[in-house]
Write an enzyme that holds these catalytic residues in place. Sequence first.
Site: not given
Ligand code: GTA
Length: 343
Positions: A181, A283-284
């Site tokens: 992605w 990424h930030v």
């Molecule tokens: N624009 O296809 C994408 C994409 N993907 C696949 C991920 N991201 C994307 N953005 C775009 N297109 O902020 C984003 C994610 C994240 C960032 C990756 O890229 O939304 P990271 O590598 O530091 O990983 O950041 P992170 O922060 O763990 O990822 P994520 O998905 O935010 O998960 C954090 C945890 O928060 C999850 O385990 C989940 O349990 C929890 N969570 C709580 N609320 C939510 C919510 N509303 N949506 C998703 N996760 C949530």
Amino acid sequence: MAENPPKRQKTSESEEKIECDALRNFKGFKIKRILNQNLSSKSVFLLGNLYSESSPGSAGDASSGTPEGGVACDDADPQSSGNDQAVVLLEKTAFTEDLLPTLMSDKSVLNRSMQNDIYGVYECFPPKELSGIKTTLIYPATEKHIQKYSAQDVHLINESYQDYKNITLPYIEEKQFNIQWVYNILEKKAESERIVSEDPDPETGFVMLPDMKWDEKQTSNLYLIVIIHQRGIKSLRDLSTSHLPLLRNIQEKCLKCIQEKYSIPADELRAYLHYQPSYYHLHVHFTHLKFNAPGTNVDRAHLLSSVIENIELMPDYYQRKPLAYVLRENDGLLAKFREARAG
Ligand code: GTA
């Protein structure tokens, strides 16, 4: 069966593009279990089968829908791999000021459930355009996705750089989430119309766009993600003096762009990196201070300004500093740490 299930269809071998159709409804979706539920954020994460009544033509029928764009999907074809599992994140969205006049009109239907003196309680059924639920579909979902979105106990790890080299790095090299992605965004194969800002420089450049978690309805929960063009920088642990121009460039240009486009000053934003991230391509995160975004806790978030200052003070700071973070009970990395600590 879903009327128009998402399908992945190769359009051209040379372009290596795969078309992903939009899902139109959840017909045929079979809930397997609730992975997590949050009453405060009014969200629920579900695991299910997308095509419980799957039959030939239910998916992959090119005539059943309109491709939304050429998107490279690196996961195996769900139909041929037999993985029909989907993780669905459902979140009720916040009220936005511009839609309040429509809500407070004859378009909303009211059912009274209680009246006592001057106190009345109603249930309000707003019109369709106001009743949207933010829905994130991860399909086909891997076991790692299921674990990531499942409620579970967390444990604090204090990782030395030696631990990183001996335990963490070998683990993430083997088991990290697919980052197709990210490449789709950098190569303009997906979300290109959502890009807010780009600096094309291969060394110090980046792409900034709305994070998947932001509904873009209001700026008080602004969430932008900045993905660097340079490949091979996995996380904080790889950063040193040579990356200062990159980090300073992101800090300066992104804050300026957010001020211009969204009228949010730098002192109302937090810019941070996750350690551990879920996706190992640097990424930030930029979020509004008012928004309590998931992952802003001290056990995960590292302010971009502090990262820059730490490296300025000590060029190899992130190759020396023990870093603390939480891991979920079922995370394979936690098992590796436990094994290493026991042995
Ligand atoms: N624009 O296809 C994408 C994409 N993907 C696949 C991920 N991201 C994307 N953005 C775009 N297109 O902020 C984003 C994610 C994240 C960032 C990756 O890229 O939304 P990271 O590598 O530091 O990983 O950041 P992170 O922060 O763990 O990822 P994520 O998905 O935010 O998960 C954090 C945890 O928060 C999850 O385990 C989940 O349990 C929890 N969570 C709580 N609320 C939510 C919510 N509303 N949506 C998703 N996760 C949530």
